[in-house]
Design a protein around this motif. Structure first.
Motif, PDB file in Angstrom:
ATOM      1  N   VAL A  97      11.792  -5.078 -38.665  1.00 34.02           N
ATOM      2  CA  VAL A  97      12.438  -3.778 -38.840  1.00 34.02           C
ATOM      3  C   VAL A  97      11.487  -2.708 -38.296  1.00 34.02           C
ATOM      4  O   VAL A  97      10.310  -2.974 -38.039  1.00 34.02           O
ATOM      5  N   ASN A  98      11.997  -1.529 -38.138  1.00 32.28           N
ATOM      6  CA  ASN A  98      11.182  -0.397 -37.722  1.00 32.28           C
ATOM      7  C   ASN A  98      10.156  -0.105 -38.818  1.00 32.28           C
ATOM      8  O   ASN A  98      10.505  -0.003 -39.995  1.00 32.28           O
ATOM      9  N   PHE A 122      16.453   1.410 -36.857  1.00 34.62           N
ATOM     10  CA  PHE A 122      15.656   1.294 -38.079  1.00 34.62           C
ATOM     11  C   PHE A 122      15.649  -0.120 -38.642  1.00 34.62           C
ATOM     12  O   PHE A 122      14.604  -0.665 -38.959  1.00 34.62           O
ATOM     13  N   LEU A 123      16.818  -0.712 -38.783  1.00 35.63           N
ATOM     14  CA  LEU A 123      16.891  -2.028 -39.425  1.00 35.63           C
ATOM     15  C   LEU A 123      17.120  -3.164 -38.433  1.00 35.63           C
ATOM     16  O   LEU A 123      17.176  -4.322 -38.828  1.00 35.63           O
ATOM     17  N   ASN A 124      17.283  -2.815 -37.161  1.00 35.23           N
ATOM     18  CA  ASN A 124      17.519  -3.822 -36.143  1.00 35.23           C
ATOM     19  C   ASN A 124      18.803  -4.624 -36.410  1.00 35.23           C
ATOM     20  O   ASN A 124      18.849  -5.827 -36.170  1.00 35.23           O
ATOM     21  N   PRO A 167      18.800  -6.804 -43.898  1.00 38.18           N
ATOM     22  CA  PRO A 167      17.444  -7.256 -44.232  1.00 38.18           C
ATOM     23  C   PRO A 167      17.120  -7.087 -45.719  1.00 38.18           C
ATOM     24  O   PRO A 167      16.409  -7.913 -46.300  1.00 38.18           O
ATOM     25  N   ILE A 199       4.746  -7.308 -54.918  1.00 44.50           N
ATOM     26  CA  ILE A 199       4.772  -7.458 -53.456  1.00 44.50           C
ATOM     27  C   ILE A 199       3.695  -8.452 -53.028  1.00 44.50           C
ATOM     28  O   ILE A 199       3.932  -9.344 -52.214  1.00 44.50           O
ATOM     29  N   GLU A 255       8.129   1.238 -33.497  1.00 43.52           N
ATOM     30  CA  GLU A 255       7.098   0.256 -33.829  1.00 43.52           C
ATOM     31  C   GLU A 255       7.725  -0.798 -34.739  1.00 43.52           C
ATOM     32  O   GLU A 255       7.898  -0.558 -35.925  1.00 43.52           O
ATOM     33  N   PRO A 256       8.051  -1.969 -34.182  1.00 43.98           N
ATOM     34  CA  PRO A 256       8.627  -2.986 -35.069  1.00 43.98           C
ATOM     35  C   PRO A 256       7.539  -3.649 -35.903  1.00 43.98           C
ATOM     36  O   PRO A 256       6.398  -3.733 -35.480  1.00 43.98           O
ATOM     37  N   MET A 257       7.895  -4.067 -37.099  1.00 39.39           N
ATOM     38  CA  MET A 257       6.936  -4.803 -37.916  1.00 39.39           C
ATOM     39  C   MET A 257       7.680  -5.921 -38.632  1.00 39.39           C
ATOM     40  O   MET A 257       8.902  -5.864 -38.789  1.00 39.39           O
ATOM     41  N   ASN A 258       6.933  -6.924 -39.089  1.00 36.60           N
ATOM     42  CA  ASN A 258       7.551  -7.971 -39.885  1.00 36.60           C
ATOM     43  C   ASN A 258       8.234  -7.333 -41.081  1.00 36.60           C
ATOM     44  O   ASN A 258       7.659  -6.470 -41.739  1.00 36.60           O
ATOM     45  N   ALA A 259       9.443  -7.790 -41.355  1.00 34.41           N
ATOM     46  CA  ALA A 259      10.258  -7.108 -42.352  1.00 34.41           C
ATOM     47  C   ALA A 259       9.810  -7.364 -43.792  1.00 34.41           C
ATOM     48  O   ALA A 259      10.204  -6.642 -44.690  1.00 34.41           O
ATOM     49  N   GLU A 260       8.956  -8.376 -43.995  1.00 36.33           N
ATOM     50  CA  GLU A 260       8.645  -8.782 -45.374  1.00 36.33           C
ATOM     51  C   GLU A 260       8.127  -7.650 -46.255  1.00 36.33           C
ATOM     52  O   GLU A 260       8.594  -7.470 -47.367  1.00 36.33           O
ATOM     53  N   LEU A 261       7.169  -6.903 -45.756  1.00 36.78           N
ATOM     54  CA  LEU A 261       6.594  -5.846 -46.587  1.00 36.78           C
ATOM     55  C   LEU A 261       7.692  -4.884 -47.044  1.00 36.78           C
ATOM     56  O   LEU A 261       7.779  -4.521 -48.216  1.00 36.78           O
ATOM     57  N   PHE A 262       8.542  -4.504 -46.124  1.00 32.89           N
ATOM     58  CA  PHE A 262       9.635  -3.590 -46.436  1.00 32.89           C
ATOM     59  C   PHE A 262      10.608  -4.208 -47.447  1.00 32.89           C
ATOM     60  O   PHE A 262      10.957  -3.592 -48.454  1.00 32.89           O
ATOM     61  N   ILE A 263      10.988  -5.444 -47.189  1.00 36.84           N
ATOM     62  CA  ILE A 263      11.947  -6.125 -48.058  1.00 36.84           C
ATOM     63  C   ILE A 263      11.378  -6.314 -49.464  1.00 36.84           C
ATOM     64  O   ILE A 263      12.038  -6.042 -50.464  1.00 36.84           O
ATOM     65  N   PHE A 264      10.119  -6.763 -49.536  1.00 40.79           N
ATOM     66  CA  PHE A 264       9.504  -7.016 -50.836  1.00 40.79           C
ATOM     67  C   PHE A 264       9.277  -5.712 -51.594  1.00 40.79           C
ATOM     68  O   PHE A 264       9.373  -5.664 -52.817  1.00 40.79           O
ATOM     69  N   THR A 265       8.931  -4.660 -50.864  1.00 41.03           N
ATOM     70  CA  THR A 265       8.720  -3.379 -51.524  1.00 41.03           C
ATOM     71  C   THR A 265      10.033  -2.884 -52.119  1.00 41.03           C
ATOM     72  O   THR A 265      10.084  -2.435 -53.263  1.00 41.03           O
TER      73      THR A 265
END
Lengths: 187, 227, 175
Positions: free
Chosen positions: B29-30, A92-94, A117, B108, A18-28
């Motif tokens: 990303v995943n 995982f990180l594409n 990322p 965030i 399930e790909p998602m926009n990376a922002e949430l992950f990066i900002f977290t």
């Protein structure tokens, strides 16, 4: 072999995650690093803590990797590194780091991250540039994940673009194969 | 090292938005990356605090079991036999944990607001911003909108999500009540995120959650009147 | 017909067992309409929240060890005899009264499913359980204290419920 892994990695990324926009992950991640720096006030300790967190993530994430990729074969270290780069990082990180700089004994090599990322939007203050390995969590993830498939390794960043280096490079050193546990015979 | 420099880690964030490589704009990303990071973040922050404030168990030492089962349970059944002092330590620990997780969420939220509100028309009022959270932000984070938004038109907004994505896998060993207690620290992050987004638009709000019934949750935004 | 499922962790411990179509006295009541399934299937190790005991508990520890021992030996034997690296290794064996299906991961998680002897390979079913149920409600469940150094029984409701409905939805469940 490497080509075949790349095809599989691409296919998994396209169809099985399930790909998602990376922002949430990066900002977290960024917000977490900021918190750790505030808590420890010591970059070495932050590096250690990130590595430890990565390890804890790695021991779970390996199941995700195995379940989604269907990977089940025991492979040697050289092959394992190709799989990590072309399938693991991809799913995982594409991204697909380059596996390079093999030692002559085939027991250590480098992963060069052309993109990462975690680094997006980040610029380190000067004092952090000297000491902080911002993406150190990745080292722990590799260590934890490989330990779960009976491979003990040492992993560390040797250079990082956020520190002003030309490339981001993770060095992976194979230590030994671990023995699978056997049932205790209590008869 | 100076703390100020640490806080500045993200100094460049808004300035950098023009962005180096075009790929960054739509980088993906995943989703699992976030899931694992979030899980481990809560776990690490909690163990960090527990290391500073050891919670004594019956044998007087800090047991693995205690730290595992007491995860964020304010009224956990397993605590009933503990000394009151332990409970106080527990309360304090949760207080600190709340502060940290909520703050991480707040940062965030600020980044998300900067990132996602620049392409859209200016907000006309507070409701517009809350709607932005319910639609745009929620869709980015959870691929769905908030299910229900209510307001009393006097600065209180209630956002109900009947299936909050981050809660859908949460199931505990010791029944629903225990699981609900253990889930609490994970909700402080979205509370912080919402508060961060509001703050980014100049609004001082208090964000809490209520009616937690896994995986359903309701967020409560209350605007603080400027004094 | 599906009988039961065992899950073993990397420490060779049974962390989950449940059964279907298997009456408490262990003799199948074939064709008997009087045998109705209890609403919640028997699960072992017992969930922490339940204080009740079940007569089956006593035999389970031993049974799980036996099953693990058999699977462990067969797996090793098959690996030793077969030199093809791409082979799946040990997959199943069959007796006149049951068939044992096996799926093991490189990380040491092992799934064992017992069915009647006529059921075709359920290796893929075990993979699906690993991917969609074990991964989701054990590995990615934030409330499951996941520690690779320690065995931890799986006793959360979501896992049990998802597994139960998945197994019951299989065409070979009761046929």
């Amino acid at each position: 072999m490497a080509k075949q892994y790349k095809t599989l990695g691409d296919e998994i990324w396209k169809n099985r995650v399930e790909p998602m926009n990376a922002e949430l992950f990066i900002f977290t991640y960024g917000s977490l690093v900021v918190q750790l720096v505030k808590d420890y006030e010591d970059y070495d300790q932050v590096n250690q803590q990130l590595d430890k967190m990565g390890y804890n993530i790695g021991v779970r994430l390996i199941e995700d990797f195995l379940a989604r990729s269907g990977w089940g074969r025991c492979t040697d270290f050289r092959e394992t590194m190709e799989v990590i780069s072309k399938i693991g990082f991809k799913m995982f990180l594409n991204i697909t780091p380059t596996v390079t700089s093999w030692a002559s004994d085939n027991k250590s090599c480098s992963l060069v991250l052309d993109e990462n990322p975690l680094n997006d939007f980040v610029e380190l203050p000067l004092d952090a540039q000297q000491q902080l390995w911002y993406s150190n969590i990745l080292c722990g993830v590799l260590r934890g994940a490989l330990e779960m498939v009976q491979m003990q390794v040492e992993v560390k960043f040797v250079s990082c673009v956020l520190r002003g280096d030309d490339i981001s490079e993770i060095r992976v050193q194979f230590v030994r194969h671990l023995q699978e546990e056997v049932p205790i015979n209590d008869e | 090292m100076s703390i100020t420099s640490a806080i500045n880690l993200f100094r460049q964030l808004s300035v950098d938005e023009s962005q180096p490589s075009g790929t960054t704009q739509t980088r993906q990303v995943n989703e699992a990356c976030f899931d694992y990071l979030f899980m481990e973040m809560v776990h690490t922050l909690r163990s960090q605090l527990q290391a500073h404030h050891p919670v004594p168990d019956d044998s007087g030492s800090v047991s693995e079991q205690a730290s595992a089962t007491d995860r964020g349970s304010r009224t956990s059944a397993s605590n009933t036999h503990d000394m009151p002092s332990t409970r106080e330590v527990d309360e304090q620990l949760l207080e600190t944990l709340y502060y940290k997780i909520e703050l991480i969420g707040f940062r965030i939220g600020q980044r998300l607001a900067e990132r996602y509100s620049k392409d859209r028309p200016r907000f006309v009022d507070t409701l517009d911003i809350v709607k932005f959270i319910c639609r745009d932000i929620w869709t980015k984070l959870f691929r769905k909108q908030i299910d229900n938004l209510k307001t009393n038109h006097r600065g209180v907004y209630t956002l109900q999500d009947s299936q909050l994505r981050w809660l859908t896998r949460m199931s505990g060993d010791e029944g629903t009540l225990q699981a609900t207690q253990q889930a609490i620290p994970y909700l402080w992050l979205p509370c912080g995120i919402i508060r961060g987004i509001m703050a980014n638009h100049g609004l001082d709000a208090t964000v809490t959650f209520k009616d937690l019934s896994l995986p359903q949750c309701t967020f409560h935004i209350k605007l603080n009147k400027p004094s | 017909m599906i009988y039961c499922l065992y899950i073993f962790d990397r420490h060779c411990q049974c962390v989950f067992y449940t059964e279907w179509n298997r009456s408490p006295d262990r003799s199948r009541t074939e064709g008997s309409s009087s045998f109705s399934e209890p609403p919640t299937p028997y699960v072992w190790p017992r969930p922490l929240a339940t204080s009740t005991t079940d007569p089956r508990d006593a035999r389970m520890d031993n049974e799980a060890k036996l099953v693990y021992g058999v699977v462990f030996s067969l797996k090793n034997m098959v690996t030793k005899l077969c030199h093809n690296k791409d082979s799946d290794g040990f997959v199943s064996y069959r007796t006149s009264s049951y068939k044992l299906h096996y799926y093991g991961t490189a990380s040491g998680v092992r799934f064992v499913l017992l069915t009647d002897p006529t059921v075709p390979s359920l290796r893929d079913v075990l993979r699906q359980i690993y991917l969609h149920i074990y991964l989701e409600y054990v590995v990615k469940n934030p409330l499951f204290p996941y520690d690779p150094q320690q065995s931890r029984p799986i006793s959360n409701d979501y896992f049990g419920n998802m597994l139960n409905s998945y197994i019951k939805g299989l065409s070979c469940y009761q046929s």
